[in-house]
Design an enzyme around this catalytic site. Sequence first.
Site, PDB file in Angstrom:
ATOM      1  CE  LYS A   1      45.709  43.354  39.112  1.00 48.70           C
ATOM      2  NZ  LYS A   1      46.418  41.963  38.882  1.00 48.70           N
ATOM      3  CB  THR A   2      51.368  41.684  37.889  1.00 48.25           C
ATOM      4  OG1 THR A   2      50.002  41.575  37.266  1.00 48.25           O
ATOM      5  CG2 THR A   2      51.743  40.443  37.700  1.00 48.25           C
TER       6      THR A   2
ATOM      7  NE  ARG B   1      40.396  47.458  30.620  1.00 48.23           N
ATOM      8  CZ  ARG B   1      41.170  47.424  31.787  1.00 48.23           C
ATOM      9  NH1 ARG B   1      42.029  46.296  31.562  1.00 48.23           N
ATOM     10  NH2 ARG B   1      41.330  48.029  32.971  1.00 48.23           N
TER      11      ARG B   1
ATOM     12  CG  ASP C   1      46.081  39.564  41.529  1.00 44.34           C
ATOM     13  OD1 ASP C   1      46.020  40.543  41.588  1.00 44.34           O
ATOM     14  OD2 ASP C   1      46.547  38.891  40.306  1.00 44.34           O
ATOM     15  CD  GLU C   2      42.393  41.314  39.360  1.00 52.18           C
ATOM     16  OE1 GLU C   2      41.657  42.240  39.856  1.00 52.18           O
ATOM     17  OE2 GLU C   2      43.015  41.486  38.247  1.00 52.18           O
TER      18      GLU C   2
ATOM     19  CD  GLN D   1      40.586  47.762  36.849  1.00 52.11           C
ATOM     20  OE1 GLN D   1      40.600  46.940  35.820  1.00 52.11           O
ATOM     21  NE2 GLN D   1      41.828  48.223  37.346  1.00 52.11           N
TER      22      GLN D   1
END
Length: 857
Positions: free
Chosen positions: A63-64, A694, A251-252, A348
């Site tokens: 995503k970044t 993770r 973002d997020e 998330q």
Amino acid sequence: MTEPVRRPVADVPAHQPAAGGIAARARAAAAPQYLAALNPEQREAVETLDGPVLVLAGAGTGKTRVLTSRIAHILSRGRARPSEILSVTFTNKAAREMKQRLGIMLGQTVEGMPWLGTFHAIAGRILRVHAELAQLKSNFTVLDVDDQIRLLKQLLQAEGIDDKRWPARMLAGLIDGWKNRGLTPSQVPSGEAAIFGNGKGGKLYTAYQDRLKILNAADFGDLLLENIRIFREHPDVLRQYQHRFRYILVDEYQDTNVAQYLWLRLLAQAPSPSTSPRLRGEHSRPSADVLEEGRRGEATALARSASGEGQNLDISLEDSAPHPNPLPVNGERGQTPKNICCVGDDDQSIYGWRGAEVDNILRFDHDFPGAKVVRLERNYRSTGHILATASHLIAHNEGRLGKTLRTEDVDGEKVSVTGAWDSEEEARSIGEEIEQFQRAGEKLNEIAILVRASFQMREFEDRFVTLGLPYRVIGGPRFYERAEIRDALAYLRVINSPADDLAFERIVNVPKRGLGDATVQLLHDHARKRRVPLTEAARAIIETDELKPKPRGSLRDLLASFDRWSAQRDAIPHTELAEIVLDESGYTEMWQKDRSADAAGRLENLKELVRSMEEFENLHGFLEHISLVMDREGGGDEDAVSVMTLHSAKGLEFDNVFLPGWEEGLFPHQRALDEQGRAGLEEERRLAHVGITRARRRAKIYFATNRRIHGSWSTTIPSRFLDELPAEHVEILESKGGAGWGGAGGYGASRFDNIESFGSSYSTPGWQRAQSNRGRGGGFNESGPRYGGGGRRKPLTIEGELIAKSTGTESEFAPGERVFHQKFGYGRIARVDGNKLTIAFDKAGEKKVIDSFVTRA
């Protein structure tokens, strides 16, 4: 002369470069490099520049890269100048990373992006430009938490409110929660305002805000709250920023709270064409017609709220009232949607406890009609089995937009599930596996233990010290470095050694006894002159008139308490002594009265501290162990295992991830279920999804059959999440921790059962202790038989614990007999099955144990 005959002209078909041809290859070579590294879904998200876009970016899907590439694409295509892009992140670290990546892509262009930063940083910048509209000056101070608490204490004192019953920290939490929901003092529902200070919560909030204006100060919550108020009350200011920001990137997005959501929605509305934009940062009083338009707009919004329109903004916490001033849905009144791109993952969203609203991302297409939704499902982090397990688990949530993570990587190892007899064996087993990874050449930096609650860390920290494994705690202090643990240890250190001045000074006024700095300084002066410890100096001073009667009485009572505890030291178990000290000193009561969010966790840690003392013979041995734990302080760059909570693990990744404590009541956490019901369960499941994803190569889940919770042993039920995992991607393993769960008689094979292993180079402290037991009748006597007569195996002593094996032989005990167990205490035998006894213990409940562990009472 006759005209020439015109021949009909045939139509020329439109030309498209052939796939793989020279033109296609040349065009691809001319494409920007930042696009060449993207997969088709990522490229679609980057190149869709018109209208609202929601990018559902699963864990490890890049995503970044999408966000930074989208900014680069906007700039390279000339769609906006750097100063016309608003890019919002949640952390300064994320903002720095985006700037660094953009710098690599575009050179120095990133220096011209003043609106790339966190919500609070950007809102603070806007507020300084328009400070007088919020009754502030442009040089206003942003208070930190300590200053905020100090100011609230002054207000509580002015109102005559007992700050012990109604702590300032609790009021700070309430005010922060109201501000996170975009509520000014007049908008807080009366029921909520009345829950603090005997109904004075609302009045205190108002007084706090007034005091901030007098001090020319704001807290972090004000940065967004004042922005929202200015935008609503001054439409010309709002239009200025709506015209300024041609593109908005977030973002997020799944972690946004109500205030952040309202702020974004106001900026994301298309500006009204009636007023020209003001682009130079000027701010003036709006004209009468502008104010009237603003009032009409607010009245329209309120009318829609009353009629049921625009209810997508009615966000509430539990049963609180909806926001009193919702915004109209974008696209109404003929507005065209703004170029806003939100990147997030509804799977998330794990910060509901601090105000995040997952509904913000779930209703994006309703807030922005015609929005394009791009799903990033290709994972570049984890193997196939890990992704399949995580996707199958999260599919049980109803409140999600839906996506399935996939990978082009190998399937890898299956996700493992292991049951342990208790939390101690859980820690032993995980320690064993980590040692195996280390011997195989794995880096400890690529190993993480993710726990649901911080009190679980203590077991692992102690185990790693025993094994000599380096570790670091991320997102908080080590267990024994926490303030409440240090305080409790200080009491015990003074009992063990009255001359321990550092320990005595730490707790002489904790909890508060009226023995402030002046009293401590007097004690120090007397101790230096007489060259005696502080406790001796205190005994001398209480016999004089150097102290006022009240502090002298408090100091006398404290010394009497230490005398009493010291006398009890050799008469009662040290664990019982610790409980008495914490209770009689008032320390436990101090945290019970504390209404802050972390008070419950501190009380859990104190109970865990007492439980940890059970492993030692006496208080001196325990404190000696603590000194070894505290002494181990590795460098920040050393190779070490990472230990953290699941909430702290967001955004991190490791080759090997251990997930202990998957039991009902712990994970999913009972508090989340009690307070939020199904919504709480779904957030806990999202937390499990985050934990599994993770892991790059291995994810290992553990649960314990018995765990000490709130100071007493309880038989636990495996987490419901385990039954939601896909069987074809999961394998069940036996514990490797010594006293295994499962196997014959409920116990697995000992790791020392293989006699050949004695010739190995294994050299952990546990192994060395086991070696020292050889030939002492406790097992491991290679010169004698391992099994006695009748085929019954002699009990083994492993790391100080007696491990008995069930062989089906008849027990010498009978139902109804009263017995005593070293761990579970007194109880009565309910059933006998061979040498296995089912016992109803007085405090621990019903347990199944081996008869060699009990004695007749």
